[in-house]
Design a protein around this motif. Sequence first.
Motif, PDB file in Angstrom:
ATOM      1  N   GLN A   1       1.000  -1.318  -0.045  1.00  0.00           N
ATOM      2  CA  GLN A   1       0.228   0.267   0.289  1.00  0.00           C
ATOM      3  C   GLN A   1       0.687   1.287  -0.071  1.00  0.00           C
ATOM      4  O   GLN A   1       1.936   1.200   0.569  1.00  0.00           O
ATOM      5  CB  GLN A   1      -0.731  -0.196   1.120  1.00  0.00           C
ATOM      6  CG  GLN A   1      -0.212   0.090   2.336  1.00  0.00           C
ATOM      7  CD  GLN A   1      -1.147  -0.046   3.547  1.00  0.00           C
ATOM      8  OE1 GLN A   1      -2.444   0.901   3.339  1.00  0.00           O
ATOM      9  NE2 GLN A   1      -0.902  -0.312   4.737  1.00  0.00           N
ATOM     10  N   GLY A   2      -0.180   2.087  -0.406  1.00  0.00           N
ATOM     11  CA  GLY A   2       1.603   3.954  -0.333  1.00  0.00           C
ATOM     12  C   GLY A   2       0.085   4.447  -0.824  1.00  0.00           C
ATOM     13  O   GLY A   2      -0.729   4.381  -1.451  1.00  0.00           O
TER      14      GLY A   2
ATOM     15  N   LYS B   1      -8.679   4.873  -4.049  1.00  0.00           N
ATOM     16  CA  LYS B   1      -9.053   6.196  -3.099  1.00  0.00           C
ATOM     17  C   LYS B   1      -8.660   7.668  -3.266  1.00  0.00           C
ATOM     18  O   LYS B   1      -7.252   7.577  -2.882  1.00  0.00           O
ATOM     19  CB  LYS B   1      -9.357   5.288  -1.226  1.00  0.00           C
ATOM     20  CG  LYS B   1      -9.850   4.227  -1.612  1.00  0.00           C
ATOM     21  CD  LYS B   1     -10.609   4.118   0.573  1.00  0.00           C
ATOM     22  CE  LYS B   1     -11.004   2.428   0.263  1.00  0.00           C
ATOM     23  NZ  LYS B   1     -11.411   2.251   1.772  1.00  0.00           N
ATOM     24  N   ASN B   2      -9.554   8.791  -3.524  1.00  0.00           N
ATOM     25  CA  ASN B   2      -8.824   9.800  -2.981  1.00  0.00           C
ATOM     26  C   ASN B   2      -8.437  10.110  -2.051  1.00  0.00           C
ATOM     27  O   ASN B   2      -8.849   9.922  -1.196  1.00  0.00           O
ATOM     28  CB  ASN B   2      -9.984  10.694  -3.488  1.00  0.00           C
ATOM     29  CG  ASN B   2      -9.274  11.922  -3.604  1.00  0.00           C
ATOM     30  OD1 ASN B   2      -7.952  12.053  -4.018  1.00  0.00           O
ATOM     31  ND2 ASN B   2     -10.269  13.063  -3.740  1.00  0.00           N
TER      32      ASN B   2
ATOM     33  N   PRO C   1     -14.107   3.811  -3.937  1.00  0.00           N
ATOM     34  CA  PRO C   1     -13.339   3.345  -4.260  1.00  0.00           C
ATOM     35  C   PRO C   1     -13.178   2.599  -6.073  1.00  0.00           C
ATOM     36  O   PRO C   1     -14.554   3.123  -6.462  1.00  0.00           O
ATOM     37  CB  PRO C   1     -12.783   2.189  -3.146  1.00  0.00           C
ATOM     38  CG  PRO C   1     -14.078   2.928  -2.039  1.00  0.00           C
ATOM     39  CD  PRO C   1     -15.280   3.973  -2.905  1.00  0.00           C
ATOM     40  N   VAL C   2     -12.162   2.739  -6.334  1.00  0.00           N
ATOM     41  CA  VAL C   2     -11.939   1.750  -7.972  1.00  0.00           C
ATOM     42  C   VAL C   2     -11.067   1.084  -7.807  1.00  0.00           C
ATOM     43  O   VAL C   2      -9.785   1.034  -6.495  1.00  0.00           O
ATOM     44  CB  VAL C   2     -11.302   3.035  -8.548  1.00  0.00           C
ATOM     45  CG1 VAL C   2     -10.950   2.898  -9.774  1.00  0.00           C
ATOM     46  CG2 VAL C   2     -12.333   4.613  -8.408  1.00  0.00           C
ATOM     47  N   THR C   3     -11.568   0.034  -8.470  1.00  0.00           N
ATOM     48  CA  THR C   3     -10.811  -1.227  -7.608  1.00  0.00           C
ATOM     49  C   THR C   3     -10.677  -1.822  -9.292  1.00  0.00           C
ATOM     50  O   THR C   3     -11.215  -1.711 -10.545  1.00  0.00           O
ATOM     51  CB  THR C   3     -11.836  -2.862  -6.970  1.00  0.00           C
ATOM     52  OG1 THR C   3     -11.592  -1.986  -6.170  1.00  0.00           O
ATOM     53  CG2 THR C   3     -11.430  -3.988  -7.341  1.00  0.00           C
ATOM     54  N   ASP C   4      -9.981  -2.411  -9.469  1.00  0.00           N
ATOM     55  CA  ASP C   4      -9.282  -2.994 -10.726  1.00  0.00           C
ATOM     56  C   ASP C   4      -8.728  -4.575 -10.077  1.00  0.00           C
ATOM     57  O   ASP C   4      -7.106  -4.909  -9.741  1.00  0.00           O
ATOM     58  CB  ASP C   4      -7.776  -2.448 -11.316  1.00  0.00           C
ATOM     59  CG  ASP C   4      -6.821  -2.650 -12.303  1.00  0.00           C
ATOM     60  OD1 ASP C   4      -7.378  -3.617 -13.059  1.00  0.00           O
ATOM     61  OD2 ASP C   4      -5.727  -2.577 -12.976  1.00  0.00           O
ATOM     62  N   SER C   5      -8.961  -5.375 -11.248  1.00  0.00           N
ATOM     63  CA  SER C   5      -9.159  -6.211 -10.479  1.00  0.00           C
ATOM     64  C   SER C   5      -8.364  -7.804 -11.866  1.00  0.00           C
ATOM     65  O   SER C   5      -8.808  -8.741 -12.147  1.00  0.00           O
ATOM     66  CB  SER C   5      -9.890  -6.825 -10.086  1.00  0.00           C
ATOM     67  OG  SER C   5     -11.350  -7.052 -11.058  1.00  0.00           O
ATOM     68  N   ALA C   6      -7.873  -7.047 -12.426  1.00  0.00           N
ATOM     69  CA  ALA C   6      -7.173  -7.248 -14.198  1.00  0.00           C
ATOM     70  C   ALA C   6      -5.926  -7.951 -14.389  1.00  0.00           C
ATOM     71  O   ALA C   6      -5.251  -7.501 -13.121  1.00  0.00           O
ATOM     72  CB  ALA C   6      -7.534  -5.951 -15.111  1.00  0.00           C
TER      73      ALA C   6
ATOM     74  N   PHE D   1      -3.231  15.498  -7.840  1.00  0.00           N
ATOM     75  CA  PHE D   1      -4.094  14.293  -7.435  1.00  0.00           C
ATOM     76  C   PHE D   1      -3.689  13.166  -6.632  1.00  0.00           C
ATOM     77  O   PHE D   1      -1.998  13.512  -6.128  1.00  0.00           O
ATOM     78  CB  PHE D   1      -4.528  12.887  -8.753  1.00  0.00           C
ATOM     79  CG  PHE D   1      -3.036  11.958  -9.094  1.00  0.00           C
ATOM     80  CD1 PHE D   1      -2.421  11.719  -8.858  1.00  0.00           C
ATOM     81  CD2 PHE D   1      -2.556  12.765 -10.526  1.00  0.00           C
ATOM     82  CE1 PHE D   1      -1.695  10.965  -9.400  1.00  0.00           C
ATOM     83  CE2 PHE D   1      -1.391  12.318 -11.509  1.00  0.00           C
ATOM     84  CZ  PHE D   1      -0.998  11.125 -10.965  1.00  0.00           C
ATOM     85  N   LYS D   2      -3.611  12.591  -5.354  1.00  0.00           N
ATOM     86  CA  LYS D   2      -3.451  11.639  -4.309  1.00  0.00           C
ATOM     87  C   LYS D   2      -4.018  10.855  -3.901  1.00  0.00           C
ATOM     88  O   LYS D   2      -4.955  11.265  -3.458  1.00  0.00           O
ATOM     89  CB  LYS D   2      -2.769  13.078  -3.102  1.00  0.00           C
ATOM     90  CG  LYS D   2      -2.090  12.357  -1.818  1.00  0.00           C
ATOM     91  CD  LYS D   2      -1.936  13.202  -0.794  1.00  0.00           C
ATOM     92  CE  LYS D   2      -1.252  12.983   0.638  1.00  0.00           C
ATOM     93  NZ  LYS D   2      -0.731  12.972   1.345  1.00  0.00           N
TER      94      LYS D   2
END
Length: 446
Positions: A304-305, A348-349, A409-414, A433-434
Motif C-alpha cells: 500500500q502507498g 481511494k482519493n 473506491p475504484v478497484t482494478d482486478s485485471a 491527484f493524491k
Amino acid sequence: MLSCFSTNSSRWYSATLQNNSAVESFKEVQNFSPILTIDPQQYNYITEKLKVGDTESKYTNSEHQNRKEHSENIIHQTQHTTFKPKRKISRCREPPRRLKKIKTKITRDSRFLDIFEVIEFDHVPCTSSNGLEGLCLHEYDCQKSGGTNMGVCADGHGTCCIVQFTCESKSASPKGWFTNREYPLPTIDRLSCIITLEKAWPEVKQLRLDFLTFELLPPNSGNCEQDQFIITGQDVNNVLPILCGINTGQHVYVEVGNSAGPINLSIQTVTPESRIFAIKITQLLPNNALSPPSGCLQYFQEEQGYLVSFNYRDISEISIGKTSSYLNNLNYVICIQRQPSFCSITYKNAGYMQIVNYDGEGLPILPPRQAGVEIFNCPSDWLLISAVRLCGERLNDGSAVQDFSFDAPVTDSAVGPIMVWFRSDSVYTGRGFKLHYQLNLCLNAS
C-alpha cells in the motif's frame, strides 16, 4: 609436539675420590673423567712413566727429577680432586614458532598498514551529518570509492560515507547525491548546475532518482519557465518531463540500457532566489530488486502507498513561492508491483483532486466537485485506471456509487502488470491527484 635427542656431554663433571686406589684405577671406572689443570691424556702419560721409569727421556737427570716431583705433586692433588660421572644431556627441539595470521584486506595500492586490531562490521546504510543516507565503511574504503566522511557509524569504528555530486562534477559512481553546494542550506545564487554520469558498468539499464528534497520555483500555467530540472543522454525512446516546483518525496526512473552515455542532470534557473535540492542517484543492473518493468516512470513495490502528481505538495521548507498544479505535456505510467497472493488493487482519493478539461470555447466540461468518466468528460487530461479514463474533482468510476458528486473506491482486478497512466495537454492544468492504493488478497489464497 616436542622432538628430543640425547648426546654424551663433552663437559667435565666432578665426584670425590675417597682413597689412593681410586686414584690409581680411575681410568678403569667408566663414565668418569677428572677435572685437571692439564690435559687428561698428558696426565695418563705421566702416571705410566712413573710406574716403569723414563729410561728414554730426552731430558737431563735434574730436569727429569723436576718433572717427577711435579708429576707426584699433581697426583697428590688429584687424591683430593672431585669426580662426577658423565651425564647424558637431553636437549629438546622446540617446534618453529608460527606467526598468527590476521585476515584483513590489503589492497594493491596500500603502501603500508599498521594493524593493532581488525574490527569487522556490516556495510549498512547510515545517516550522515547533513541528513543524507550513506554507507557505513572503513575510512580507507570510503576514500577509495570517491566518497566523503560525513559522520561516524558502527559504534565509532566506521565512517558514514557519502558520494556527493556538486555542480560541474563527473563520476561513474553507482550511487551518489546530486545536491546544491550549500546543502542542507538552500542556495540563493542563480544556477547553471550540471553533473555528468558515466555508467558504473556497461550492463546498467536504469537510473533511479529519489528526491529527498526538491524545491525549485513553481511552473507558470503548467510550464517550467524560471527553473528547470532536465535529464539528457537517456534512451531516445524514453521521454522524460522537465520538472520544477516542489517534488520532495517523489522519484523517477531513467532508461539508459541502449545509451552509451554519458547521462547529464542539470538545474537551470533564471533569477537568484532560494532553491534546495538533494537527489539520490542509483544505477541499476537488470536483476536489481528496485528495477521496474521497462517504460515505468515511477514504480511502487509496497502493498500500500500513495500515488501523487508532480508539484502537488503545497508545503515548503524554505518558504519558496509555490503554485500547486501538475505540469503540461505529461504522458507517463506509474507501475505497482503485483505481490504474491494479491489479485486486485483498490484506489481511494486521499487529497484534493483536480484534473481539468475544457471545451473548444474555454469552458470547463465538468461542473465543480464532480467526477468525470471516459472520453466525453475527460478528453485531454486524465488518469487511466483499469482501462477507464477518470478526471474532475472526485475519484469515482461509477462502479460502486452512481452519484458522481461523491468519491468512491475504484478497484482494478485485471491480470497482468498494474499500471496507472496519467496524461495532460499543453493548455490547462489543475491541482493534480493524491491517491491511496491497497493491494487485495485473492479470495482463495491460503
